[in-house]
Design an enzyme around this catalytic site. Structure first.
Site, PDB file in Angstrom:
ATOM      1  N   HIS A   1      19.007  75.972  20.367  1.00 21.11           N
ATOM      2  CA  HIS A   1      18.799  77.423  20.528  1.00 21.11           C
ATOM      3  C   HIS A   1      17.425  77.869  20.010  1.00 21.11           C
ATOM      4  CE1 HIS A   1      22.810  78.104  21.952  1.00 21.11           C
ATOM      5  NE2 HIS A   1      23.354  77.602  20.858  1.00 21.11           N
TER       6      HIS A   1
ATOM      7  N   ASP B   1      25.833  70.509  25.343  1.00 17.38           N
ATOM      8  CA  ASP B   1      26.477  71.394  24.368  1.00 17.38           C
ATOM      9  C   ASP B   1      27.174  72.530  25.135  1.00 17.38           C
ATOM     10  OD1 ASP B   1      26.107  72.254  21.174  1.00 17.38           O
ATOM     11  OD2 ASP B   1      26.304  73.983  22.513  1.00 17.38           O
TER      12      ASP B   1
ATOM     13  N   HIS C   1      27.114  75.596  24.605  1.00 16.69           N
ATOM     14  CA  HIS C   1      26.257  76.780  24.718  1.00 16.69           C
ATOM     15  C   HIS C   1      24.957  76.453  25.441  1.00 16.69           C
ATOM     16  CE1 HIS C   1      28.764  77.187  21.029  1.00 16.69           C
ATOM     17  NE2 HIS C   1      28.973  78.408  21.519  1.00 16.69           N
TER      18      HIS C   1
ATOM     19  N   ASP D   1      31.071  70.592  21.328  1.00 14.63           N
ATOM     20  CA  ASP D   1      31.871  71.831  21.262  1.00 14.63           C
ATOM     21  C   ASP D   1      32.500  72.172  22.613  1.00 14.63           C
ATOM     22  OD1 ASP D   1      29.264  72.317  22.103  1.00 14.63           O
ATOM     23  OD2 ASP D   1      28.838  73.872  20.603  1.00 14.63           O
TER      24      ASP D   1
HETATM   25  N1  Q9C Z   1      28.818  84.208  14.989  1.00 20.78           N
HETATM   26  C1  Q9C Z   1      25.404  75.469  18.644  1.00 20.78           C
HETATM   27  O1  Q9C Z   1      26.433  74.999  19.123  1.00 20.78           O
HETATM   28  N2  Q9C Z   1      27.831  82.045  17.261  1.00 20.78           N
HETATM   29  N3  Q9C Z   1      25.301  76.755  18.345  1.00 20.78           N
HETATM   30  C2  Q9C Z   1      28.356  83.071  18.097  1.00 20.78           C
HETATM   31  C3  Q9C Z   1      28.376  84.683  16.242  1.00 20.78           C
HETATM   32  C4  Q9C Z   1      26.782  81.308  17.850  1.00 20.78           C
HETATM   33  C5  Q9C Z   1      26.396  77.657  18.555  1.00 20.78           C
HETATM   34  C6  Q9C Z   1      29.188  84.025  17.331  1.00 20.78           C
HETATM   35  C7  Q9C Z   1      27.199  79.958  18.304  1.00 20.78           C
HETATM   36  C8  Q9C Z   1      26.012  79.048  18.284  1.00 20.78           C
HETATM   37  C9  Q9C Z   1      24.253  74.584  18.347  1.00 20.78           C
HETATM   38 ZN    ZN Z   2      27.055  74.819  20.994  1.00 23.13          ZN
END
Ligand code: Q9C
Ligand code: ZN
Length: 346
Positions: free
Chosen positions: A160, A196, A198, A285
């Site tokens: 990200h 991933d 996301h 994930d």
């Molecule tokens: N707390 C990776 O898997 N959170 N990042 C969304 C807010 C963000 C995930 C809800 C999730 C990021 C590397």
């Molecule tokens: Zn992720």
């Protein structure tokens, strides 16, 4: 397979994140690495290596100098105001606000460089993020020196993080640094496949205008899933990079049948590109038990994922990204790597 790992990740601990309106302990926690390490050691066929050191300038191929300086000095600046605990931002330069100047105060500066309030900075964050980046760069170096595959046990994750912004638990873009390392060592065409859950918004932004690194991401649709504002199928790159970004967004509830069809599309694109090496942003994930994600892959699918990646027959750098079902993360990562090991000689 060579596994690159640093204990410094453990200093990035104790942070809280704003999650659906509540401050909760960060899902991205040190135990993730402990479970992965345990599972890989139990598998017994990996060589454990520490990261090498690299000059700080190497980060500047991928990130802006002012951003690196912000990350390096952020916590001391916060401490200088008498604060402790997690650093989190409370305001961002959204539409209509100025983003042509960085506020001199730490709170405004944080909002300028961050894009969410879910990515805490704590005292050990910079050292952990730098060690994580070095793990990925070391894995890339091992592959350029002849290893068929190497795995960087990166924490914090990286996909990200963009040229000058952090978020989504990520500070430095480990996978992008690995891809750049491969390019610098003479691999002419590098494919970067992000599996991933996301969308890898940071990686996409970094390589948006480049035709030497093909970026492909399979992820939950930004219509409903984090990071919400990037990752649609109509984003295809620009300038020389037009056609060198491929997004394959999928609905919540996606199962292996649909997932593997997207994976087949990704594989075809990598082959058509004529890649000389592959970097995988390996988030697990996508697992059905993940607490913040909504795909339906189960344990039996991770060896299949590994087999599909390994079957591409390219030198590969695997870079750990997400995965928050902490008790099962080790099993799932080991399952992917296990398939690589049995396919490595093919
Ligand atoms: N707390 C990776 O898997 N959170 N990042 C969304 C807010 C963000 C995930 C809800 C999730 C990021 C590397
Ligand atoms: Zn992720």
């Amino acid at each position: 397979m060579d596994v690159v790992h640093s204990a410094l990740h453990a200093g990035h601990d104790g942070g809280v994140e704003l999650h659906r309106g509540q401050l909760v302990p960060c899902y991205e926690c040190p135990a993730r690495v402990d479970f992965i390490e345990q599972a890989l050691r139990a598998a017994g066929r990996h060589t454990w290596l520490p990261p090498r050191d690299f000059p700080l300038e190497r980060l500047l191929d991928i990130h802006d100098a002012d951003f690196i300086e912000f990350l390096r000095t952020a916590y001391p600046r916060w401490r200088a105001e008498g604060r402790d605990g997690s650093m989190l931002p409370s305001g961002f330069p959204a539409r209509g606000l100025r983003r042509d100047r960085v506020p001199s105060g730490i709170h405004g500066a944080m909002g300028y460089y961050a894009f969410d309030a879910g990515t805490p900075i704590v005292p050990g964050t910079w050292e952990a993020a730098l060690a994580s980046a070095h793990c990925a760069m070391t894995a890339a170096a091992l592959v350029t020196e002849g290893a068929r595959a190497a795995y960087a046990l990166c924490r914090p994750p990286g996909h990200h993080a963009a040229r000058g912004t952090y978020g989504g638990y990520c500070f430095l873009n480990n996978a992008a640094l690995a891809a750049q390392g491969l390019r610098d060592a003479g691999k002419a065409r590098v494919a970067l496949l992000d599996v991933d859950y996301h969308h890898g918004n940071g990686t996409q932004e970094i390589f948006w205008e480049r035709d030497d690194v093909l970026f492909i991401s399979i992820h939950g649709t930004p219509d409903t899933e984090y990071p919400y504002f990037l990752g649609y199928a109509d984003e295809r790159g620009a300038g020389r990079g037009e056609g060198y970004t491929l997004n394959l967004p999928l609905q919540r509830g996606t199962d292996w049948a649909r997932y593997s069809a997207a994976l087949a599309t990704a594989r075809e694109a990598i082959q058509a590109f004529g890649a000389d090496a592959l970097v995988v942003s390996l988030g697990v994930d996508t697992y059905q038990g993940d607490p913040i994600s909504a795909f339906k892959l189960s344990k039996e699918h991770f060896p299949l994922l590994g087999g599909q990646l390994a079957g591409l027959g390219l030198p590969k750098v695997l870079v750990q990204e997400g995965g928050y079902a902490v008790e099962d993360i080790g099993h799932n990562v080991a399952a992917v790597l296990g398939a690589f090991d049995s396919a490595v000689l093919r």
